[in-house]
Scaffold this motif. Structure first.
Motif, PDB file in Angstrom:
ATOM      1  N   ALA A 145       0.827  -1.207   0.000  1.00  0.00           N
ATOM      2  CA  ALA A 145       0.000   0.000   0.000  1.00  0.00           C
ATOM      3  C   ALA A 145       0.863   1.259   0.000  1.00  0.00           C
ATOM      4  CB  ALA A 145      -0.917  -0.002   1.221  1.00  0.00           C
ATOM      5  N   LEU A 146       1.942   1.219   0.780  1.00  0.00           N
ATOM      6  CA  LEU A 146       2.801   2.402   0.864  1.00  0.00           C
ATOM      7  C   LEU A 146       3.500   2.695  -0.460  1.00  0.00           C
ATOM      8  CD1 LEU A 146       4.526   2.074   4.365  1.00  0.00           C
ATOM      9  CD2 LEU A 146       2.831   3.748   3.622  1.00  0.00           C
ATOM     10  N   THR A 147       3.824   1.636  -1.198  1.00  0.00           N
ATOM     11  CA  THR A 147       4.617   1.844  -2.407  1.00  0.00           C
ATOM     12  C   THR A 147       3.771   1.847  -3.668  1.00  0.00           C
ATOM     13  OG1 THR A 147       5.034  -0.519  -2.477  1.00  0.00           O
ATOM     14  CG2 THR A 147       6.711   0.846  -1.436  1.00  0.00           C
ATOM     15  N   ARG A 148       2.479   1.565  -3.534  1.00  0.00           N
ATOM     16  CA  ARG A 148       1.624   1.508  -4.723  1.00  0.00           C
ATOM     17  C   ARG A 148       1.700   2.772  -5.581  1.00  0.00           C
ATOM     18  NH1 ARG A 148      -3.054  -2.109  -5.371  1.00  0.00           N
ATOM     19  NH2 ARG A 148      -1.137  -3.258  -5.734  1.00  0.00           N
ATOM     20  N   PRO A 149       1.633   3.964  -4.975  1.00  0.00           N
ATOM     21  CA  PRO A 149       1.649   5.166  -5.824  1.00  0.00           C
ATOM     22  C   PRO A 149       2.888   5.244  -6.707  1.00  0.00           C
ATOM     23  CG  PRO A 149       1.134   5.728  -3.540  1.00  0.00           C
ATOM     24  CD  PRO A 149       1.545   4.292  -3.549  1.00  0.00           C
ATOM     25  N   LEU A 150       3.984   4.604  -6.275  1.00  0.00           N
ATOM     26  CA  LEU A 150       5.222   4.685  -7.050  1.00  0.00           C
ATOM     27  C   LEU A 150       5.189   3.784  -8.278  1.00  0.00           C
ATOM     28  CD1 LEU A 150       7.814   4.691  -4.139  1.00  0.00           C
ATOM     29  CD2 LEU A 150       7.049   6.617  -5.501  1.00  0.00           C
ATOM     30  N   THR A 151       4.308   2.784  -8.275  1.00  0.00           N
ATOM     31  CA  THR A 151       4.312   1.857  -9.404  1.00  0.00           C
ATOM     32  C   THR A 151       2.981   1.866 -10.139  1.00  0.00           C
ATOM     33  OG1 THR A 151       3.759   0.120  -7.846  1.00  0.00           O
ATOM     34  CG2 THR A 151       6.042   0.274  -8.505  1.00  0.00           C
ATOM     35  N   ARG A 152       2.203   2.929  -9.889  1.00  0.00           N
ATOM     36  CA  ARG A 152       0.915   3.078 -10.561  1.00  0.00           C
ATOM     37  C   ARG A 152       1.023   2.953 -12.081  1.00  0.00           C
ATOM     38  NH1 ARG A 152      -3.231   1.731  -8.967  1.00  0.00           N
ATOM     39  NH2 ARG A 152      -4.264   2.653  -7.194  1.00  0.00           N
ATOM     40  N   TRP A 153       2.152   3.411 -12.607  1.00  0.00           N
ATOM     41  CA  TRP A 153       2.294   3.497 -14.057  1.00  0.00           C
ATOM     42  C   TRP A 153       2.424   2.143 -14.719  1.00  0.00           C
ATOM     43  CZ3 TRP A 153       7.048   1.500 -15.442  1.00  0.00           C
ATOM     44  CH2 TRP A 153       7.992   1.448 -14.422  1.00  0.00           C
TER      45      TRP A 153
END
Ligand code: ADP
Ligand code: MG
Lengths: 284, 260
Positions: A268-276
């Motif tokens: 959950a913490l790192t999801r925004p970093l791999t959204r692409w």
């Protein structure tokens, strides 16, 4: 245009607005059905075992029924003991993971970017990796005593290798074609690392961190089995010594929940970093 | 003015990719480089872009030597090479990091409008078709206002319709800032549709073989008699370039030079 709060130094675009059409009612229904289906077998087994013990078909001494495990877990939680043990285990995993992952990322980045460091360090590290980590236990105890240090060290060693391998491999496989895009726009060495290298290795690094975290939980059990006065591993040993199967199972369930929660938190913490990335990989 | 003098490139493995290339291209001219595969077209563009070092000779842009990537030279690769973690708009603005945010945003949105992708600004590259991705990559190069724009077979992976559409977008962008354009293609129709001059190359080692001027008015009609004549000329030159050169010295030397 880029997401400033989520990724201060990594340059990654914020998710496009107007989210994907994944969470439509139908899709959600299908997902709900799948969850129900996946719960069917464990629930049936639990209920079946419960009934078998209650009706006297089976003895619950070595394999206590779910209700008894639940009661044990509840008693442990109510007395505050459970929290004490969970805390002890979590602190060990967190410390070991922090040290192991930091070292893995640092050394992986070093050998991934500098050929000299690679030729110097990588063969030795690969050789050390071939040693089953548990084989270090006697040595760590000899060197570091039996308190927290050898435990955290063992966990850190377990976490280090997958992270190191993952980061070094990710750097080695960065697409040269994308690096050339950076060169065409005359990026400096640091800008190249920040704007191309870092985002490119991020997904593989996160996968490596997840693997590392999983191993962290594996090794905390080993560390606590080798002698501890608190922690979920201690509950295991204690349960074995006094034939308290329900306590062993309660500890195992606690381990499963903790491991799953920690992994979910990391994702959950790192999801925004791999959204692409492609959605196919998000379901990983 | 882009001038290339005596440019040669021999790769580390001994491959002579280019040998003694001379070419000068005045500002705003569009030159099409045509030739079979392996005749050094990509090598030539990479040298002009400053990505690789020449073995001999020199490249100058308005009198300034080029040996490493130069702000006045842009390159569109054969593949779109978009950064997958950046939105379409951020990809277009990739080379403008130095500019103030507002100006960058204005230039990016103008370029996106020019290539007809305004409504896709916030999407990920992977959500675009191949042709749309290539448009983004052209916009990314154009937005930096290069004096020389190099394109390496930019449309070769696309179908004929998309290609024709992209020719329109490319010419529209060119009209705006009028950079010098060097476009590599193996499609004769593409050369005739876009270029002021077609340069035919021949392989082993890569050399410039022939130049066909294309002084046709724009917009060009692909079926006019003039276009068809130009197409035939280029095809003939290409045909000749693919046959081994039978120059006098070639015949005289190899077999007989060592007779004694
Ligand atoms: N990095 C390289 N190392 C060695 N040889 C190369 C390299 N790149 C290209 N070549 C060789 O140089 C020649 C020209 O290649 P290239 O410029 O890619 O041709 P084109 O783009 O016209 O097809 C070919 O014979 C190719 O094999
Ligand atoms: Mg090529």
């Amino acid at each position: 245009m880029t997401a400033p709060t989520l990724a201060p130094q990594v340059e990654i675009s914020a998710p496009p607005s107007g989210g994907p059409a994944l969470t439509q009612p139908r899709a959600r229904l299908a997902a709900g059905g799948r969850v129900a289906l996946s719960l069917l077998l464990p629930l049936a087994l639990a209920i079946g075992w419960e009934l078998a013990v209650r009706t006297g078909f089976a003895q619950g001494r070595l394999m206590p029924p779910p209700s008894q495990i639940g009661a044990t877990l509840y008693a442990l939680a109510a007395s505050g003991d459970l929290w004490l043990h969970v805390q002890a285990t979590l602190v060990r995993v967190a410390l070991g993971f922090a040290f192991g992952a930091t070292a893995g990322i640092a050394v992986g980045a070093l050998t991934g970017t500098l050929p000299l460091a690679r030729h110097l360090l990588d063969p030795t590290l690969q050789a050390l990796r071939a040693v089953p980590s548990l084989a270090w236990v006697p040595l760590f105890i000899l060197w570091l005593g039996i308190l927290e240090t050898p435990k955290v060290t063992l966990i850190a060693v377990g976490v280090f290798f997958p992270v190191y391998i993952g980061v070094a491999g990710a750097i080695a496989s960065v697409d040269r074609k994308l690096v050339e895009v950076g060169r065409i726009f005359r990026l400096s060495k640091t800008a190249l690392a920040r704007r191309i290298l870092l985002p490119a290795i991020l997904p593989a690094t996160l996968v490596a961190l997840r693997t590392g975290l999983g191993l962290g939980f594996l090794f905390v059990v080993a560390a606590e089995l080798m002698g501890a006065s608190e922690g979920l591993g201690y509950l295991l040993v204690d349960g074995q010594q006094f034939s308290k199967a329900d306590q062993i199972l309660a500890a195992i369930i606690a381990f499963a929940c903790l491991g799953k929660l920690a992994d979910a938190l990391l994702v959950a913490l790192t999801r925004p970093l791999t959204r692409w990335q492609d959605t196919a990989r998000e379901t990983l | 003015m882009l001038t290339i003098e005596g440019l040669s490139k021999t790769y580390a493995d001994g491959t002579r990719a280019l040998d003694g290339i001379d070419l000068s291209v005045p500002q705003a001219e569009i030159v099409a480089l045509i030739g079979g595969s392996g005749c050094g077209k990509t090598t030539l563009l990479r040298l002009v872009a400053g990505l690789d070092r020449a073995s001999a000779g020199r490249i100058q842009l308005d009198g300034e030597g080029i040996a490493s990537p130069h702000p006045g030279v842009g390159l569109v690769f054969q593949e779109p090479r978009l950064l997958p973690w950046l939105s379409v708009a951020d990809n277009v603005g990739f080379g403008l990091a130095e500019l103030p945010k507002a100006e960058r945003a204005a230039r990016v949105s103008h370029a996106l409008e020019r290539v007809g992708l305004s409504e896709h600004a916030g999407r990920w590259p992977r959500e675009l078709s191949g042709g749309q991705q290539q448009r983004v990559s052209i916009a990314r190069a154009f937005v930096a206002n290069p004096r020389v724009l190099l394109l390496d077979e930019p449309f070769s992976a696309l179908d004929a319709f998309t290609r024709k559409d992209l020719h329109g977008h490319l010419l529209a962008l060119w009209e705006e800032v009028r950079p010098t354009i060097l476009i590599v293609t193996h499609d004769v129709g593409e050369a005739v549709a876009l270029a002021d001059r077609a340069v035919v190359m021949r392989p082993k080692p890569g050399r410039l073989d022939d130049t066909i001027p294309l002084p046709l008015p724009r917009p060009r009609n692909p079926t006019s008699a003039q276009t068809e004549a130009a197409t035939r000329k280029i095809l003939a030159a290409l045909d000749k370039s693919l046959r081994p050169k039978q120059s006098v010295s070639d015949i005289a030397e190899p077999q007989n030079a060592n007779w004694w």
